[in-house]
Design a protein around this motif. Structure first.
Motif, short mmCIF file in Angstrom:
data_model
loop_
_atom_site.label_atom_id
_atom_site.label_comp_id
_atom_site.label_asym_id
_atom_site.label_seq_id
_atom_site.Cartn_x
_atom_site.Cartn_y
_atom_site.Cartn_z
N SER A 1 0.86 -1.18 0.00
CA SER A 1 0.00 0.00 0.00
C SER A 1 0.89 1.23 0.00
N PRO A 2 0.33 2.40 -0.30
CA PRO A 2 1.16 3.61 -0.27
C PRO A 2 1.80 3.84 1.10
N ILE A 3 1.11 3.49 2.17
CA ILE A 3 1.65 3.70 3.52
C ILE A 3 2.84 2.76 3.76
N SER A 4 2.64 1.45 3.44
CA SER A 4 3.71 0.49 3.71
C SER A 4 4.92 0.71 2.81
N SER A 5 4.71 1.26 1.62
CA SER A 5 5.85 1.45 0.73
C SER A 5 6.67 2.69 1.09
N THR A 6 6.11 3.61 1.91
CA THR A 6 6.87 4.80 2.29
C THR A 6 7.37 4.73 3.73
N SER A 7 6.84 3.83 4.55
CA SER A 7 7.32 3.71 5.93
C SER A 7 8.40 2.65 6.00
N PRO A 8 9.33 2.83 6.93
CA PRO A 8 10.38 1.82 7.10
C PRO A 8 9.81 0.58 7.80
N VAL A 9 9.61 -0.47 7.06
CA VAL A 9 9.09 -1.72 7.61
C VAL A 9 9.84 -2.89 7.00
N GLN A 10 9.80 -4.01 7.68
CA GLN A 10 10.34 -5.22 7.08
C GLN A 10 9.40 -5.66 5.97
N THR A 11 9.98 -6.25 4.93
CA THR A 11 9.20 -6.62 3.76
C THR A 11 9.49 -8.07 3.39
N LEU A 12 8.42 -8.82 3.15
CA LEU A 12 8.55 -10.19 2.66
C LEU A 12 8.23 -10.18 1.18
N ASN B 1 18.02 -4.54 3.52
CA ASN B 1 19.01 -5.62 3.61
C ASN B 1 18.29 -6.95 3.80
N ILE B 2 18.81 -7.99 3.18
CA ILE B 2 18.19 -9.32 3.29
C ILE B 2 18.49 -9.91 4.66
N LEU B 3 17.41 -10.24 5.39
CA LEU B 3 17.54 -10.90 6.69
C LEU B 3 17.50 -12.42 6.55
N LEU B 4 16.58 -12.91 5.76
CA LEU B 4 16.42 -14.34 5.50
C LEU B 4 16.09 -14.53 4.04
N SER B 5 16.48 -15.68 3.50
CA SER B 5 16.19 -15.98 2.10
C SER B 5 16.21 -17.49 1.90
N ALA C 1 0.90 -31.23 -8.70
CA ALA C 1 0.88 -29.77 -8.73
C ALA C 1 2.26 -29.32 -8.29
N MET C 2 2.84 -28.38 -8.99
CA MET C 2 4.20 -27.94 -8.72
C MET C 2 4.20 -26.47 -8.31
N LEU C 3 4.90 -26.19 -7.23
CA LEU C 3 5.04 -24.84 -6.72
C LEU C 3 6.52 -24.64 -6.44
N ALA C 4 7.13 -23.63 -7.03
CA ALA C 4 8.55 -23.39 -6.81
C ALA C 4 8.84 -21.90 -6.93
N GLY C 5 9.88 -21.49 -6.24
CA GLY C 5 10.29 -20.09 -6.29
C GLY C 5 11.24 -19.77 -5.17
N GLU C 6 11.21 -18.53 -4.73
CA GLU C 6 12.07 -18.10 -3.64
C GLU C 6 11.35 -17.02 -2.85
N TRP C 7 11.77 -16.86 -1.60
CA TRP C 7 11.27 -15.75 -0.79
C TRP C 7 12.43 -15.10 -0.07
N MET C 8 12.27 -13.81 0.22
CA MET C 8 13.28 -13.04 0.94
C MET C 8 12.59 -12.13 1.93
N LEU C 9 13.16 -12.04 3.11
CA LEU C 9 12.70 -11.09 4.12
C LEU C 9 13.75 -9.99 4.22
N PHE C 10 13.31 -8.74 3.98
CA PHE C 10 14.20 -7.58 4.02
C PHE C 10 13.95 -6.78 5.30
N ASP C 11 15.01 -6.20 5.86
CA ASP C 11 14.81 -5.31 7.00
C ASP C 11 14.33 -3.95 6.50
N ASP C 12 14.12 -3.01 7.41
CA ASP C 12 13.58 -1.71 7.03
C ASP C 12 14.55 -0.87 6.19
#
Length: 135
Positions: free
Chosen positions: A53-64, A93-97, A79-90
């Protein structure tokens, strides 16, 4: 091919097709975002996921960030599901991946069984994510 509205099916090791008659009710990206948010809200308590949302994209928050490379049926009967995920700090920076690859067998042939198996695979993904995010 995942950006289209047809259900995707892998017909061989090298070929995929999108169905013309069996389509998603809403955009696949929106649907996956909604289901991942809902699943994570139910399965962990450390984070309260929200959509972009506009609020979450302008505030410093962690992002998945979750990127799907594969969300389809296969000629193998799965059924096949594949990809990657990353958790970024505010600060971005990548915290988990992690990468993920989930295979869920179809209980029978047909598109309804494929949709059910994809739903189970997505539920498994949110379970894995929740256990990693909320140790």
């Amino acid at each position: 091919i995942l950006s289209g509205s047809g259900i995707v099916y892998q017909i061989s090791n090298t070929e995929t097709v999108a169905a013309n008659n069996n389509r998603w009710a809403e955009g696949l990206s929106e649907q996956l975002t909604r289901l991942i948010i809902s699943g994570l809200r139910e399965k962990q308590t450390r984070y309260w996921p929200v959509g972009t949302s506009p609020i979450s994209s302008t505030s410093p928050v962690q992002t998945l960030w979750v990127k799907m490379a594969q969300f389809n049926g296969s000629y193998t009967g799965d059924a096949m599901l594949a990809g990657e995920w990353m958790l970024f700090d505010d600060s971005g920076n990548i915290l988990l991946s992690e990468t993920f690859q989930i295979s869920e067998p179809l209980k029978q042939e047909g598109y309804p069984a494929l949709v059910d198996a994809l739903s189970v695979a997505l539920d498994n993904l949110t379970t894995q994510l929740a256990s990693t995010l909320n140790p």
